[in-house]
Design a protein around this motif. Structure first.
Motif, short mmCIF file in Angstrom:
data_model
loop_
_atom_site.label_atom_id
_atom_site.label_comp_id
_atom_site.label_asym_id
_atom_site.label_seq_id
_atom_site.Cartn_x
_atom_site.Cartn_y
_atom_site.Cartn_z
N GLY A 278 16.46 15.40 -9.76
CA GLY A 278 15.72 14.42 -8.96
C GLY A 278 15.37 13.16 -9.70
N THR A 279 16.16 12.79 -10.71
CA THR A 279 15.89 11.58 -11.48
C THR A 279 17.18 11.01 -12.03
OG1 THR A 279 14.74 10.65 -13.40
CG2 THR A 279 15.51 12.91 -13.60
N ARG A 280 17.20 9.68 -12.20
CA ARG A 280 18.34 8.99 -12.80
C ARG A 280 18.01 8.50 -14.21
NH1 ARG A 280 22.16 6.17 -8.50
NH2 ARG A 280 21.89 7.62 -6.76
N ASP A 281 16.98 9.06 -14.80
CA ASP A 281 16.54 8.62 -16.13
C ASP A 281 17.58 8.87 -17.22
OD1 ASP A 281 14.17 7.83 -15.01
OD2 ASP A 281 13.03 9.59 -15.68
N TYR A 282 18.47 9.82 -17.00
CA TYR A 282 19.40 10.22 -18.07
C TYR A 282 20.79 9.64 -17.90
CZ TYR A 282 15.44 13.30 -18.29
OH TYR A 282 14.15 13.78 -18.33
N LEU A 283 20.92 8.66 -17.02
CA LEU A 283 22.18 7.96 -16.84
C LEU A 283 22.22 6.71 -17.73
CD1 LEU A 283 22.39 8.08 -12.92
CD2 LEU A 283 23.39 9.69 -14.56
N GLY A 284 23.42 6.27 -18.07
CA GLY A 284 23.57 5.03 -18.82
C GLY A 284 23.00 5.08 -20.22
N LEU A 285 22.63 3.90 -20.73
CA LEU A 285 22.09 3.79 -22.09
C LEU A 285 20.72 4.43 -22.21
CD1 LEU A 285 22.97 0.13 -23.18
CD2 LEU A 285 23.83 2.23 -24.22
N GLY A 286 19.83 4.12 -21.27
CA GLY A 286 18.48 4.64 -21.34
C GLY A 286 17.56 3.88 -22.28
N VAL A 287 17.90 2.64 -22.61
CA VAL A 287 17.04 1.85 -23.51
C VAL A 287 15.75 1.46 -22.79
CG1 VAL A 287 16.81 -0.28 -24.84
CG2 VAL A 287 18.96 1.00 -24.88
N GLU A 332 27.93 7.64 -29.16
CA GLU A 332 26.90 8.69 -29.16
C GLU A 332 25.55 8.20 -29.67
OE1 GLU A 332 30.90 10.67 -30.30
OE2 GLU A 332 29.78 8.88 -30.90
N VAL A 333 25.52 7.08 -30.35
CA VAL A 333 24.33 6.73 -31.10
C VAL A 333 23.14 6.35 -30.22
CG1 VAL A 333 23.36 5.07 -32.74
CG2 VAL A 333 25.56 6.13 -33.20
N THR A 334 23.34 5.52 -29.20
CA THR A 334 22.20 5.17 -28.35
C THR A 334 21.63 6.40 -27.64
OG1 THR A 334 23.12 2.95 -28.04
CG2 THR A 334 21.36 3.63 -26.55
N PHE A 338 17.76 7.92 -27.88
CA PHE A 338 16.98 8.42 -26.75
C PHE A 338 16.47 9.82 -27.04
CE2 PHE A 338 16.31 8.08 -22.06
CZ PHE A 338 15.91 9.40 -21.80
N VAL A 339 17.36 10.68 -27.51
CA VAL A 339 16.98 12.07 -27.83
C VAL A 339 15.87 12.08 -28.88
CG1 VAL A 339 17.78 14.22 -28.89
CG2 VAL A 339 19.22 13.04 -27.21
N GLY A 340 16.04 11.29 -29.93
CA GLY A 340 15.05 11.27 -31.00
C GLY A 340 13.72 10.71 -30.57
N ALA A 365 15.91 9.49 -37.09
CA ALA A 365 16.12 10.75 -37.80
C ALA A 365 17.17 11.62 -37.14
CB ALA A 365 14.80 11.51 -37.92
N VAL A 366 17.18 11.70 -35.81
CA VAL A 366 18.20 12.48 -35.12
C VAL A 366 19.58 11.86 -35.35
CG1 VAL A 366 19.02 13.27 -32.86
CG2 VAL A 366 16.59 13.35 -33.39
N PHE A 367 19.62 10.55 -35.37
CA PHE A 367 20.86 9.84 -35.70
C PHE A 367 21.31 10.18 -37.13
CE2 PHE A 367 22.50 5.28 -36.72
CZ PHE A 367 23.81 5.71 -36.65
#
Length: 439
Positions: A278-287, A332-334, A338-340, A365-367
Motif C-alpha cells: 500500500g505504498t510507493r515509497d520503495y520505488l525509484g531512487l528514494g532520495v 545499487e548504491v543509492t 536508503f537501506v542504511g 556504512a551499509v555501502f
C-alpha cells in the motif's frame, strides 16, 4: 643518514603528473557532461513518474524493451560494472562506447516506470566506456589503459554524487579487498574534481545533507559504543543486500530461460509488492518523497523522527533485488544509502541515540560493507555530513566493512588480502591479487 636528491626522479614524477593532467582532464570533462545529462534525465523521469502514477503499470513492458535493447545491441557490455572491473584487472578487448548510451537509456527507463535502482552503476559504466574509448583512440599501453579506466570510474562516481575525493578513493579501493591502487590516486583525484566541476557547470546540484545533521560531542564513549553496536547491523544488512540480489539474479536466470521475460516477471512482482504494502515509497531512487506525499519514507526523511518505518530498510532491499536481479538497469548504491539511512533511523530509536547521526552513519556504512570500500565511504561521509562526525562515521564504516565478510555486490571484486587470518597460528592463505571472490 645522508639526504639524497635525485633530480631525474622528480623530473619523472613531474612529467607523470603533467601527462595525467593532460589525459584525465578532457576525459573527466566529457564524463562530467555525461553525468550531468544523466542526472537531468533522471530528474525528469522521476518527476514524470510522480505526476503520472499509472506509469508503474508499464514497468513489465519497459523491462522487456530494455532486455530487448541489450539483446540486440548490448550483449558485449551486458556484464556492466563487472565488465569494467574485469578490464581493469586484465585488459582484453576494452569496453565499447555503446555501453554509455545503453546504460543511460536503460536506467532512465527503469526509473520512469518505478523500478528500484540507483545511479552509481550507470555513472561507473558511462565513465568506464568513455575512458576506454579514449584509450583506444590514443593507443595507450596496457598500464596506461588501466589507469585511464580507473580515472573513468572516479570521474563517474565523483560527478554523479558530488563527492570527488570519495570518488577517487573508491576507484583506487574497489577492485580488490585489501589492496589500494596508490599509483592511480593522483590521476583519479584530478578526474573526480574535473568531473564534479563540469557537472556543476552544467547546473546540476546535489542534495545538501549537511543541513540534516546537528553538531554532537566528539568525545562520547557511550555514543561511540552505540555506533559500534549499530555497525554490526549495518554489516549484516549489506550482506543481506548483496546475497539477495545475487540470489534473485541466479534464480531468474535458472527459472526463466528467455532473457526478455525476466524483467517482465520482475516488473509484475514489483507492482504486486507495491499494492500489497500500500505504498510507493520503495520505488525509484528514494532520495526524497514525492511532492504529493511529503511524509513518505525516503533518505531525506530518515534523518528525523517518524521519517522511516521499522522494516523500511528490508523492503528497499527486496524491491531493489527484484528490480536489478530480473534484468532492469541501474546501480545499487543509492538503494544502499536508503537501506542504511532507514536502518539507522530504526536503530537510533531502539538505542536512544541521535536519529540524524545514525541515519548518516548507516547511509555510508551499509555501502562500505556491500562494496568493501571503508576508506571511500568514510571520506564520503565526511564530504556529505561534515568532518566533525568523522570518528563516528569511520567507526561505523570500518566495523560494517569487517563484519560484512567477503560478500560484495560486485562479482568481479577480488581478494588481495583476506580481512582476517583464518587462525592466529596459521599464515594467510595464498590469495594474492587476482584470486576471485567467492559468491
Amino acid at each position: 643518514m645522508h639526504f639524497i636528491w635525485d633530480p631525474r626522479e622528480h623530473w619523472a614524477l613531474f612529467t607523470y603528473t603533467l601527462k595525467w593532467i593532460c589525459l584525465a582532464g578532457p576525459v573527466a570533462a566529457v564524463i562530467g557532461s555525461a553525468c550531468a545529462l544523466f542526472l537531468w534525465a533522471l530528474e525528469v523521469a522521476t518527476q514524470t513518474r510522480y505526476a503520472e502514477p499509472w506509469l508503474l503499470w508499464t514497468l513489465p513492458l519497459s523491462g522487456a524493451a530494455i532486455a530487448g535493447l541489450y539483446w540486440l545491441f548490448g550483449k558485449s557490455v551486458e556484464k556492466g560494472n563487472d565488465l569494467i572491473m574485469d578490464e581493469i584487472h586484465e585488459p582484453i578487448e576494452g569496453v565499447r562506447l555503446r555501453m554509455a548510451p545503453l546504460i543511460l537509456i536503460g536506467t532512465v527507463a527503469t526509473h520512469l516506470c518505478g523500478g528500484s535502482a540507483g545511479r552509481e552503476g550507470t555513472a561507473i559504466q558511462m565513465g568506464g566506456s568513455i575512458a576506454s574509448t579514449f584509450s583506444r583512440w590514443l593507443k595507450l599501453s596496457k598500464l596506461d589503459n588501466r589507469t585511464l579506466l580507473l580515472t573513468g570510474v572516479a570521474a563517474g562516481f565523483g560527478g554523479v554524487f558530488g563527492t570527488p575525493v570519495a570518488g577517487a578513493i573508491f576507484a583506487a579501493e574497489f577492485l580488490a579487498i585489501g589492496r589500494f591502487q596508490h599509483e592511480a590516486l593522483v590521476p583519479c583525484l584530478f578526474a573526480g574534481i574535473v568531473s564534479d566541476w563540469t557537472c556543476a557547470a552544467w547546473g546540476m546540484n546535489h542534495t545538501d545533507y549537511h543541513q540534516y545533521i546537528e553538531t554532537l560531542p566528539r568525545h562520547d564513549w557511550l555514543l561511540l559504543a552505540k555506533v559500534a553496536l549499530a555497525a554490526v547491523a549495518f554489516g549484516l544488512a549489506s550482506v543481506c543486500f548483496a546475497q539477495l540480489t545475487h540470489g534473485v539474479k541466479h534464480s531468474f536466470a535458472k527459472l526463466i530461460r528467455w532473457p526478455i521475460m525476466r524483467p517482465v516477471v520482475g516488473g509484475l512482482l514489483v507492482i504486486g509488492l507495491t499494492y500489497a504494502l500500500g505504498t510507493r515509497d520503495y520505488l525509484g531512487l528514494g532520495v526524497t518523497p514525492p511532492p504529493q506525499d511529503s511524509q513518505g519514507v525516503s533518505i531525506v526523511t530518515s534523518f528525523a523522527a517518524g521519517g522511516s518505518q521499522t522494516w523500511s530498510w528490508f523492503w528497499k532491499i527486496l524491491f531493489t533485488a527484484i528490480t536489478l536481479g530480473s534484468g532492469f538497469k541501474g546501480g545499487e548504491v543509492t538503494p544502499l544509502f536508503f537501506v542504511g539511512a532507514t536502518l539507522g533511523n530504526t536503530l537510533a530509536i531502539a538505542l536512544g541515540a541521535p536519529i540524524d547521526l545514525f541515519a548518516a552513519i548507516g547511509f555510508v556504512a551499509v555501502f562500505a560493507g556491500a562494496t568493501n570500500t571503508p576508506l571511500a565511504c568514510t571520506v564520503m561521509g565526511i564530504e556529505l555530513f561534515g568532518a566533525e562526525h568523522a570518528v563516528y562515521i569511520a567507526t561505523g564504516c570500518s566495523l560494517a566493512y569487517l563484519l560484512s565478510g567477503h560478500s560484495s555486490i560486485y562479482k568481479s571484486q577480488r581478494i588481495a588480502i583476506p580481512k582476517i587470518a583464518p587462525s592466529a597460528r596459521e599464515p594467510l592463505p595464498e590469495q594474492g591479487f587476482g584470486a576471485n571472490i567467492a559468491t
